[in-house]
Design an enzyme around this catalytic site. Structure first.
Site, PDB file in Angstrom:
ATOM      1  N   ASN A  12      -5.083  -1.119  -6.109  1.00  0.00           N
ATOM      2  CA  ASN A  12      -4.523   0.233  -6.134  1.00  0.00           C
ATOM      3  C   ASN A  12      -4.263   0.639  -7.591  1.00  0.00           C
ATOM      4  O   ASN A  12      -3.413   0.061  -8.275  1.00  0.00           O
ATOM      5  CB  ASN A  12      -3.221   0.214  -5.319  1.00  0.00           C
ATOM      6  CG  ASN A  12      -2.505   1.545  -5.303  1.00  0.00           C
ATOM      7  OD1 ASN A  12      -2.456   2.250  -6.308  1.00  0.00           O
ATOM      8  ND2 ASN A  12      -1.938   1.893  -4.177  1.00  0.00           N
ATOM      9  N   GLU A  41      -7.405  -8.867   3.750  1.00  0.00           N
ATOM     10  CA  GLU A  41      -6.833  -8.178   4.913  1.00  0.00           C
ATOM     11  C   GLU A  41      -5.335  -8.407   4.975  1.00  0.00           C
ATOM     12  O   GLU A  41      -4.876  -9.549   4.913  1.00  0.00           O
ATOM     13  CB  GLU A  41      -7.487  -8.696   6.187  1.00  0.00           C
ATOM     14  CG  GLU A  41      -8.375  -7.644   6.827  1.00  0.00           C
ATOM     15  CD  GLU A  41      -8.728  -8.028   8.229  1.00  0.00           C
ATOM     16  OE1 GLU A  41      -8.073  -7.521   9.159  1.00  0.00           O
ATOM     17  OE2 GLU A  41      -9.656  -8.847   8.364  1.00  0.00           O
ATOM     18  N   ASP A  70       3.732  -5.810  -2.120  1.00  0.00           N
ATOM     19  CA  ASP A  70       3.421  -5.012  -0.949  1.00  0.00           C
ATOM     20  C   ASP A  70       4.560  -4.024  -0.802  1.00  0.00           C
ATOM     21  O   ASP A  70       5.728  -4.377  -0.973  1.00  0.00           O
ATOM     22  CB  ASP A  70       3.270  -5.865   0.306  1.00  0.00           C
ATOM     23  CG  ASP A  70       2.539  -5.078   1.383  1.00  0.00           C
ATOM     24  OD1 ASP A  70       1.359  -4.763   1.185  1.00  0.00           O
ATOM     25  OD2 ASP A  70       3.163  -4.727   2.410  1.00  0.00           O
ATOM     26  N   SER A  71       4.199  -2.801  -0.531  1.00  0.00           N
ATOM     27  CA  SER A  71       5.213  -1.767  -0.572  1.00  0.00           C
ATOM     28  C   SER A  71       4.929  -0.715   0.468  1.00  0.00           C
ATOM     29  O   SER A  71       3.841  -0.667   1.051  1.00  0.00           O
ATOM     30  CB  SER A  71       5.206  -1.129  -1.965  1.00  0.00           C
ATOM     31  OG  SER A  71       3.889  -0.734  -2.301  1.00  0.00           O
ATOM     32  N   PHE A 150       1.298   8.772  -6.949  1.00  0.00           N
ATOM     33  CA  PHE A 150       0.273   8.506  -5.935  1.00  0.00           C
ATOM     34  C   PHE A 150       0.958   8.424  -4.568  1.00  0.00           C
ATOM     35  O   PHE A 150       2.183   8.535  -4.468  1.00  0.00           O
ATOM     36  CB  PHE A 150      -0.488   7.201  -6.252  1.00  0.00           C
ATOM     37  CG  PHE A 150       0.338   5.956  -6.123  1.00  0.00           C
ATOM     38  CD1 PHE A 150       1.156   5.546  -7.154  1.00  0.00           C
ATOM     39  CD2 PHE A 150       0.315   5.189  -4.954  1.00  0.00           C
ATOM     40  CE1 PHE A 150       1.935   4.392  -7.034  1.00  0.00           C
ATOM     41  CE2 PHE A 150       1.086   4.031  -4.832  1.00  0.00           C
ATOM     42  CZ  PHE A 150       1.895   3.644  -5.876  1.00  0.00           C
ATOM     43  N   TYR A 152       2.847   8.721  -1.332  1.00  0.00           N
ATOM     44  CA  TYR A 152       3.816   9.673  -0.781  1.00  0.00           C
ATOM     45  C   TYR A 152       4.717  10.298  -1.855  1.00  0.00           C
ATOM     46  O   TYR A 152       5.690  10.979  -1.515  1.00  0.00           O
ATOM     47  CB  TYR A 152       4.697   8.964   0.258  1.00  0.00           C
ATOM     48  CG  TYR A 152       3.916   8.412   1.435  1.00  0.00           C
ATOM     49  CD1 TYR A 152       3.614   9.210   2.539  1.00  0.00           C
ATOM     50  CD2 TYR A 152       3.460   7.098   1.449  1.00  0.00           C
ATOM     51  CE1 TYR A 152       2.883   8.711   3.615  1.00  0.00           C
ATOM     52  CE2 TYR A 152       2.731   6.590   2.517  1.00  0.00           C
ATOM     53  CZ  TYR A 152       2.449   7.396   3.588  1.00  0.00           C
ATOM     54  OH  TYR A 152       1.737   6.909   4.646  1.00  0.00           O
ATOM     55  N   LYS A 173       9.927   7.959 -13.044  1.00  0.00           N
ATOM     56  CA  LYS A 173       9.755   7.227 -11.775  1.00  0.00           C
ATOM     57  C   LYS A 173      10.001   5.733 -11.989  1.00  0.00           C
ATOM     58  O   LYS A 173      10.712   5.089 -11.208  1.00  0.00           O
ATOM     59  CB  LYS A 173       8.354   7.478 -11.202  1.00  0.00           C
ATOM     60  CG  LYS A 173       8.153   6.758  -9.870  1.00  0.00           C
ATOM     61  CD  LYS A 173       6.768   6.912  -9.284  1.00  0.00           C
ATOM     62  CE  LYS A 173       6.577   5.917  -8.145  1.00  0.00           C
ATOM     63  NZ  LYS A 173       5.193   5.838  -7.672  1.00  0.00           N
ATOM     64  N   ARG A 179       9.338  -0.403  -7.023  1.00  0.00           N
ATOM     65  CA  ARG A 179       8.428  -1.347  -7.666  1.00  0.00           C
ATOM     66  C   ARG A 179       9.036  -1.859  -8.981  1.00  0.00           C
ATOM     67  O   ARG A 179       9.012  -3.042  -9.248  1.00  0.00           O
ATOM     68  CB  ARG A 179       7.062  -0.678  -7.910  1.00  0.00           C
ATOM     69  CG  ARG A 179       5.993  -1.656  -8.409  1.00  0.00           C
ATOM     70  CD  ARG A 179       4.592  -1.108  -8.214  1.00  0.00           C
ATOM     71  NE  ARG A 179       4.330  -0.828  -6.805  1.00  0.00           N
ATOM     72  CZ  ARG A 179       4.395   0.370  -6.257  1.00  0.00           C
ATOM     73  NH1 ARG A 179       4.630   1.444  -6.982  1.00  0.00           N
ATOM     74  NH2 ARG A 179       4.197   0.526  -4.962  1.00  0.00           N
TER      75      ARG A 179
END
Ligand code: IMP
Length: 195
Positions: A12, A41, A70-71, A150, A152, A173, A179
């Site tokens: 990402n 996966e 993971d978020s 990015f 939401y 941010k 994060r």
């Protein structure tokens, strides 16, 4: 002196950019730059499970320490959804479609409280696992505000910043995000282990 390389189990671009900014002492390298372009996966049911799956897969593949996160977005009125399914909320999984579906599902809902959650996992080739979780609180707006960030970000009003993440600079941010809270908390152990 050359910076130490820190392998990140993420593809990402938004996350890679943010994590590079948060850990300026490292050269953050996304795992897909290391060679083989394999997908991982995310079959876990929690943010920790998925971060561990990603960090372990890449660490074992390259025999290198690896950081993964993971978020996702957890909305109170939706019983914590989209949660671990945040990236795949709409059929296409596209940011625009995810935001459209969220705004639709929140139409007329009064309680708009939500939080972003990030679980960071640092995995060592000897099997050692370190983890930290960060959260940031806010509300789901009635419509998009701003185009920064990015995912939401445009529909998330941050209580800390008193504006949407979509209207925030990257620096703003990063000063309050889930994060950055998780990554700053885990940074000490990464620095120690990569010494
Ligand atoms: P992951 O790559 O499995 O961690 O998926 C995270 C998903 O949650 C992203 O694709 C976004 O939809 C959402 N998300 C996580 N962090 C953020 C953020 O900082 N801003 C906006 N959306 C986020």
């Amino acid at each position: 002196m050359d910076k130490k390389v820190l392998v990140l189990a993420s593809a990402n671009k938004g996350k890679i950019r943010e994590i590079s900014d948060m850990l300026p002492e490292f050269k953050v390298v996304a795992y897909k730059e290391l060679g083989e372009n394999f997908d991982i996966e995310e079959t876990g049911e929690t943010f920790f499970d998925n971060a561990l799956i990603k960090a372990k897969a890449v660490s074992e593949k390259y025999d290198l320490p690896c950081l993964a996160d993971d978020s996702g977005l957890c909305v109170e009125a939706l019983s914590g959804a989209p949660g671990v399914y945040s990236a795949r909320y709409s059929e296409t999984g596209d940011d625009e479609d995810n935001n459209d579906l969220l705004l639709k599902n929140m139409q007329g809902v009064k309680d708009r409280r939500a939080k972003f959650v990030c679980c960071a996992v640092f995995y060592m080739p000897n099997g050692e696992v370190f983890t930290e979780t960060g959260e940031t609180f806010g509300e789901i707006l009635n419509e998009r505000q701003g185009k920064s960030g990015f995912g939401y970000d445009p529909v998330f009003y941050s209580f800390d910043l008193k504006k949407s993440f979509g209207l925030a600079t990257e620096e703003e941010k990063n000063s309050v995000s889930h994060r950055s809270r998780a990554i700053h908390a885990i940074a000490a152990v990464i620095k120690e282990k990569l010494k």
